[in-house]
Motif scaffolding. Structure first.
Motif, PDB file in Angstrom:
ATOM      1  N   ALA A 121       0.848  -1.198   0.000  1.00 55.50           N
ATOM      2  CA  ALA A 121       0.000   0.000   0.000  1.00 55.50           C
ATOM      3  C   ALA A 121       0.885   1.249   0.000  1.00 55.50           C
ATOM      4  CB  ALA A 121      -0.933  -0.008   1.207  1.00 55.50           C
ATOM      5  N   LEU A 123       0.654   3.955  -1.698  1.00 60.97           N
ATOM      6  CA  LEU A 123      -0.022   5.240  -1.943  1.00 60.97           C
ATOM      7  C   LEU A 123      -1.180   5.431  -0.968  1.00 60.97           C
ATOM      8  CD1 LEU A 123      -0.036   5.183  -5.871  1.00 60.97           C
ATOM      9  CD2 LEU A 123       1.686   6.159  -4.339  1.00 60.97           C
ATOM     10  N   GLY A 124      -0.923   5.128   0.296  1.00 64.69           N
ATOM     11  CA  GLY A 124      -1.975   5.220   1.303  1.00 64.69           C
ATOM     12  C   GLY A 124      -2.251   6.631   1.775  1.00 64.69           C
ATOM     13  N   PHE A 127      -0.679  11.673  -2.801  1.00 62.95           N
ATOM     14  CA  PHE A 127       0.368  11.311  -3.757  1.00 62.95           C
ATOM     15  C   PHE A 127       0.209  12.064  -5.070  1.00 62.95           C
ATOM     16  CE2 PHE A 127      -1.929   8.479  -6.700  1.00 62.95           C
ATOM     17  CZ  PHE A 127      -3.049   8.158  -5.955  1.00 62.95           C
ATOM     18  N   ILE A 234       4.629   0.114   2.499  1.00 66.96           N
ATOM     19  CA  ILE A 234       3.418   0.663   3.106  1.00 66.96           C
ATOM     20  C   ILE A 234       3.602   2.150   3.406  1.00 66.96           C
ATOM     21  CG2 ILE A 234       1.834   0.515   5.102  1.00 66.96           C
ATOM     22  CD1 ILE A 234       1.960  -2.132   3.571  1.00 66.96           C
ATOM     23  N   ARG A 237      -1.706   5.956   6.443  1.00 70.74           N
ATOM     24  CA  ARG A 237      -2.741   6.897   6.034  1.00 70.74           C
ATOM     25  C   ARG A 237      -2.575   8.291   6.607  1.00 70.74           C
ATOM     26  NH1 ARG A 237      -8.673   5.320   6.157  1.00 70.74           N
ATOM     27  NH2 ARG A 237      -8.360   5.429   8.397  1.00 70.74           N
TER      28      ARG A 237
ATOM     29  N   ASP B  81     -10.592   2.692  -4.057  1.00 69.16           N
ATOM     30  CA  ASP B  81      -9.486   1.747  -4.089  1.00 69.16           C
ATOM     31  C   ASP B  81      -9.209   1.233  -2.671  1.00 69.16           C
ATOM     32  OD1 ASP B  81      -7.179   0.422  -5.266  1.00 69.16           O
ATOM     33  OD2 ASP B  81      -5.957   1.926  -4.254  1.00 69.16           O
ATOM     34  N   GLY B  83      -6.208   0.902  -1.429  1.00 71.76           N
ATOM     35  CA  GLY B  83      -4.978   1.478  -0.906  1.00 71.76           C
ATOM     36  C   GLY B  83      -5.002   2.986  -0.737  1.00 71.76           C
ATOM     37  N   VAL B  84      -5.711   3.696  -1.601  1.00 77.06           N
ATOM     38  CA  VAL B  84      -5.730   5.161  -1.567  1.00 77.06           C
ATOM     39  C   VAL B  84      -6.588   5.629  -0.379  1.00 77.06           C
ATOM     40  CG1 VAL B  84      -6.362   7.242  -2.856  1.00 77.06           C
ATOM     41  CG2 VAL B  84      -5.379   5.287  -4.066  1.00 77.06           C
ATOM     42  N   TYR B  85      -5.932   6.074   0.678  1.00 74.53           N
ATOM     43  CA  TYR B  85      -6.589   6.393   1.960  1.00 74.53           C
ATOM     44  C   TYR B  85      -7.452   5.204   2.420  1.00 74.53           C
ATOM     45  CZ  TYR B  85      -5.479  11.021   0.074  1.00 74.53           C
ATOM     46  OH  TYR B  85      -4.850  12.084  -0.511  1.00 74.53           O
ATOM     47  N   GLY B  86      -7.091   4.016   2.001  1.00 77.70           N
ATOM     48  CA  GLY B  86      -7.888   2.828   2.301  1.00 77.70           C
ATOM     49  C   GLY B  86      -7.288   2.031   3.451  1.00 77.70           C
ATOM     50  N   ALA B  88      -5.725  -1.019   3.286  1.00 76.42           N
ATOM     51  CA  ALA B  88      -4.695  -2.020   2.971  1.00 76.42           C
ATOM     52  C   ALA B  88      -3.449  -1.858   3.843  1.00 76.42           C
ATOM     53  CB  ALA B  88      -4.326  -1.949   1.489  1.00 76.42           C
ATOM     54  N   GLY B  89      -2.949  -0.641   3.949  1.00 78.44           N
ATOM     55  CA  GLY B  89      -1.727  -0.401   4.714  1.00 78.44           C
ATOM     56  C   GLY B  89      -1.894  -0.730   6.185  1.00 78.44           C
ATOM     57  N   LEU B  90      -2.980  -0.262   6.761  1.00 78.05           N
ATOM     58  CA  LEU B  90      -3.231  -0.505   8.187  1.00 78.05           C
ATOM     59  C   LEU B  90      -3.372  -2.000   8.467  1.00 78.05           C
ATOM     60  CD1 LEU B  90      -3.657   1.017  10.875  1.00 78.05           C
ATOM     61  CD2 LEU B  90      -6.114   1.004  10.395  1.00 78.05           C
TER      62      LEU B  90
END
Lengths: 242, 242
Positions: A121, A123-124, A127, A234, A237, B81, B83-86, B88-90
């Motif tokens: 991830a 581009l969390g 960007f 990663i 956010r 998405d 990943g985009v402020y989503g 996935a990373g967390l």
């Protein structure tokens, strides 16, 4: 007389949206750049295909319009999204000179998002997407954007990071980013996203500077908060802890 | 033990990718923010749904992991998405403390692309995505990014342009952009993208400054080349004529 401008996503049928699939099914003619047509041809065998080579974008739009004027429903296909460096804008511009052509843009998963999913991830958070192709954009403008994005700690996704005439552009871009970000900044590259031979690498900015990539690669540059977590890249956010 | 992090796209079933649809079909449990769960619930009636309120993202990830540990296949859904402020990373961050949890990110069409398709093609060239929410990011950092993006003539897409505690943030953002771009710069806003009541507006930057938007709106700011073409907002693919 209808033209769909369809974003196919990264390449596999399953990364296409249901709406894109239906638009293609509903079309009499599917037109686009040869490579993208080849990606979908076998799934839509009953269609009439018209492919044109790279850099003939205007011709491709006119061709789509000519087919639509015959009363056919036409899909003009793009890889990734239909709008992000895609054909949607150009088609709108050209179609305004023709009467009764209805355009519908069908969005798709752009390489920033599909490539990010491969890497983790990256581009969390905020960007910037920058194309390193100077075919339609003067290089100084590209340099200015790279510097601006790096100076404000944006994560960055680079499209068209290389081609045979621009072998050192990624290196030049990294040098600009290195004026603002540390050499150990976490970066990544995803290749053949959603296609056979999909692969990715995670590396530092200084390693990226010395990496050769090809035109099937999308490059990701982290922000100051980006982590390498085992084999994933990663970007959290936010800057505050949740 | 598998968790899919699934980007649903803007909201309608048809803007979901085929891969997202299959991941949901393959899951025993679907978890996510209440509003997104409600968007898909009736299409996946046979599933077990677990929804959590906004701002409980960490809890949502732990919940998904707990379900996966029971041997269930879980989908954690995000709008747009994954990943985009989503999420996935967390999820990757939290899942690293648990053994044998496999994470697969299924990308989706983010609001920048789905909203752009509604407006025309406002993001046809390099662009920056900036969230105006200062919940997890200090406001000065957001201001810095707005200035950097505007100074380098990026097209800009603003996520979370407003909420009840931040009614004047869009106005503040426009004021920063007005330091670099002219008041007549072409801008747009798309509301309820892919959902009932979808609508859009095209206006100048100075008009945008005085426009009230809500949390269901995505805002688009053009670059110096952006055109208003009849009722569409178009940012051409380059600065040189094709």
């Amino acid at each position: 007389m209808k033209i769909f401008v369809v974003g196919l996503g990264p390449g596999s049928l399953e990364d296409m949206t249901i709406r894109a699939y239906r638009a293609l099914k509903q079309s009499d003619v599917i037109t686009g750049y040869t490579v993208y047509i080849d990606l979908i041809k076998e799934r839509f065998e009953e269609k009439e295909f018209v492919s044109t080579p790279m850099r003939k974008e205007e011709q491709r739009c006119i061709l789509a319009i000519e087919e639509a004027k015959k009363g056919k429903t036409v899909s003009l296909v793009c890889s990734g999204d239909a709008g992000v460096y895609g054909m949607a804008g150009l088609l709108y511009q050209i179609a305004q000179d023709y009467k009764d052509i209805e355009v519908e843009v069908v969005p798709g998963v752009t390489a920033a998002c599909s490539g990010a999913a491969v890497l983790g991830a990256p581009l969390g958070h905020d960007f910037a997407i920058i194309s390193l192709s100077d075919l339609l954009t003067p290089w100084p403008q590209i340099e200015k954007r790279l510097a601006a994005a790096a100076s404000a700690d944006f994560a960055i996704c680079l499209y068209n990071p290389s081609s045979k005439n621009r072998a050192d552009y990624l290196q030049k871009a990294c040098d600009i980013i290195l004026d603002f970000q540390p050499p150990e900044l976490i970066c990544g590259a995803a290749r053949n996203i959603g296609r056979e031979g999909e692969s990715y690498q995670i590396m530092s900015l200084s390693q990226l500077r010395n990496t050769k990539v090809d035109m099937y690669t999308t490059v990701f540059i982290g922000n100051s908060n980006t982590l390498r977590l085992k084999d994933r890249m990663i970007t959290p956010r936010g800057y505050k802890n949740v």
